[in-house]
Design an enzyme around this catalytic site. Sequence first.
Site, PDB file in Angstrom:
ATOM      1  N   CYS A 170       0.805  -1.220   0.000  1.00 27.27           N
ATOM      2  CA  CYS A 170       0.000   0.000   0.000  1.00 27.27           C
ATOM      3  C   CYS A 170       0.839   1.272   0.000  1.00 27.27           C
ATOM      4  CB  CYS A 170      -0.931   0.011   1.198  1.00 27.27           C
ATOM      5  SG  CYS A 170      -1.841  -1.531   1.410  1.00 27.27           S
ATOM      6  N   HIS A 310      -2.919   7.919   6.293  1.00 29.15           N
ATOM      7  CA  HIS A 310      -3.146   6.632   5.626  1.00 29.15           C
ATOM      8  C   HIS A 310      -4.576   6.196   5.894  1.00 29.15           C
ATOM      9  CE1 HIS A 310      -2.136   2.964   3.621  1.00 29.15           C
ATOM     10  NE2 HIS A 310      -2.312   2.221   4.701  1.00 29.15           N
ATOM     11  N   GLU A 321      -1.740   4.676  13.792  1.00 33.21           N
ATOM     12  CA  GLU A 321      -1.363   5.910  13.098  1.00 33.21           C
ATOM     13  C   GLU A 321      -1.603   7.129  13.981  1.00 33.21           C
ATOM     14  OE1 GLU A 321      -1.749   8.135   8.770  1.00 33.21           O
ATOM     15  OE2 GLU A 321      -3.174   6.539   9.269  1.00 33.21           O
ATOM     16  N   LYS A 342      -9.472   8.186   2.011  1.00 34.54           N
ATOM     17  CA  LYS A 342      -9.954   6.813   1.788  1.00 34.54           C
ATOM     18  C   LYS A 342     -11.401   6.657   2.236  1.00 34.54           C
ATOM     19  CE  LYS A 342      -5.527   4.307   2.040  1.00 34.54           C
ATOM     20  NZ  LYS A 342      -4.608   5.423   2.331  1.00 34.54           N
ATOM     21  N   HIS A 347      -9.719   2.163  -0.433  1.00 36.50           N
ATOM     22  CA  HIS A 347      -8.272   1.947  -0.415  1.00 36.50           C
ATOM     23  C   HIS A 347      -7.798   1.531  -1.811  1.00 36.50           C
ATOM     24  CE1 HIS A 347      -4.297   1.212   0.741  1.00 36.50           C
ATOM     25  NE2 HIS A 347      -4.483   0.561   1.878  1.00 36.50           N
ATOM     26  N   PHE A 405       0.947  -3.440   4.022  1.00 32.42           N
ATOM     27  CA  PHE A 405       1.212  -4.798   4.475  1.00 32.42           C
ATOM     28  C   PHE A 405       2.705  -5.100   4.302  1.00 32.42           C
ATOM     29  CE2 PHE A 405      -3.232  -6.898   3.774  1.00 32.42           C
ATOM     30  CZ  PHE A 405      -3.724  -6.167   4.828  1.00 32.42           C
TER      31      PHE A 405
END
Length: 423
Positions: A170, A310, A321, A342, A347, A405
């Site tokens: 990502c 994110h 985060e 997002k 995403h 990831f």
Amino acid sequence: MPTTRTAGGRRVVITGWGAVTPLGLGVDETWSALVAGRSGIAPLTGVDTTGLGTTFGGEVKGFDPAHHLKPQQIRRMDAYAQYAYAAAGEAVHHAGLVLDDDSGPRAGVVIGSGYGPMAAHGRHFATLEESGPRRVSPFAQITGAIDSAACEIGFRFGVTGPTRALSTACASGADAIGEAAHWIRHGTVDVALAGGAEHILNRLDLASSGNARALSTRNDAPAEASRPFDTDRDGFVMSAGAGVLVLESAEHALARGATILAEVAGYASTSDAHHWTAPHPEGRGARAAMAGALADAGLTPGDVGYINAHGTSTQANDRTEVEAIRAVFGSHAEHVPISSTKSMTGHLIGAAGAVEAIAAGLAIRTSVVPPTINCHRPIDDALNFVPHQAQRHRVDVAMSNSFGFGGHNAVLVLRAWEADREQ
């Protein structure tokens, strides 16, 4: 202040951008939807969702590859590469960039993707199983290669400098921009087309991500499913699209009279070395990436006027985060707007960092910060997650976070160009 050089090399600026997203076929459409707080998430129409726990996502709507590609290109290009190609075309047109035999060797392309041409792989395997080896396309290796988007873009614009693919889950789109900026800083190229693309809306990836309990299952209310930083979040929403930016050395951009949209002032990339899907529980890699990007830009947390988070809408990412932002920004965290686009795009995986860098750049240019929709019960009441509606803020410096990831972390810091800051 120097115009063309910093201690780390030449200054890097953005002169064009393009996007294909669930919100629109271009940057203008996408930005208008973001500012309006409009969701691009809906029930999936291009995937058989029978038996899947999640039946919705962020599809690109109304995209006609024939508007961008020749028939033979359409046959050999996966959808992810088609989106990248279209976004690159918009970005180059926006930048007013023309490459020739002299400038082509001083240009590069780097396109990031988490998964690459998954749809093409599926088609070719199905052909092999159903019809045998002789029916497999001779373009299967090309269509199924993760560098196909970068190569097609390079062919189109006559780029004869470095042309590469990059995959860091990502964080791929942000890393592509950051690595291209390094090329320019250190004189490898003068111009780079950089960004990310993804199209993994298929039964395999939806099943796998669902079985990992990473996806939202709010099938009865898709537009409300992506809810970053909301207490009731239950997973991310998978989407497709692309974002591509034209980066140039400031010297090159000024010499050709280009409009400078923003400066790529800082970039840092780290790894958690912790877990395949879960972020480090203390957010060590995310903290290091944010602090590193600020140090690379020669800026402090207090200089930042907006954070494009994110913000995936998963339990682990959002909590970690927020803690990382608080650790890096200290008391300033409660004074800087923080939003996750997002919540509207879903995403975009490998394309997320590129599209979100564009959103951060537009926040600088317009003094408008896009909202986090669906954030009804924020997980931290003291932070401004820009809930539901866009807000007006002067933004001279914006940070864009991308965490993936495998523990990949990439952070970009964009800054208004001097002429814009003086206005």
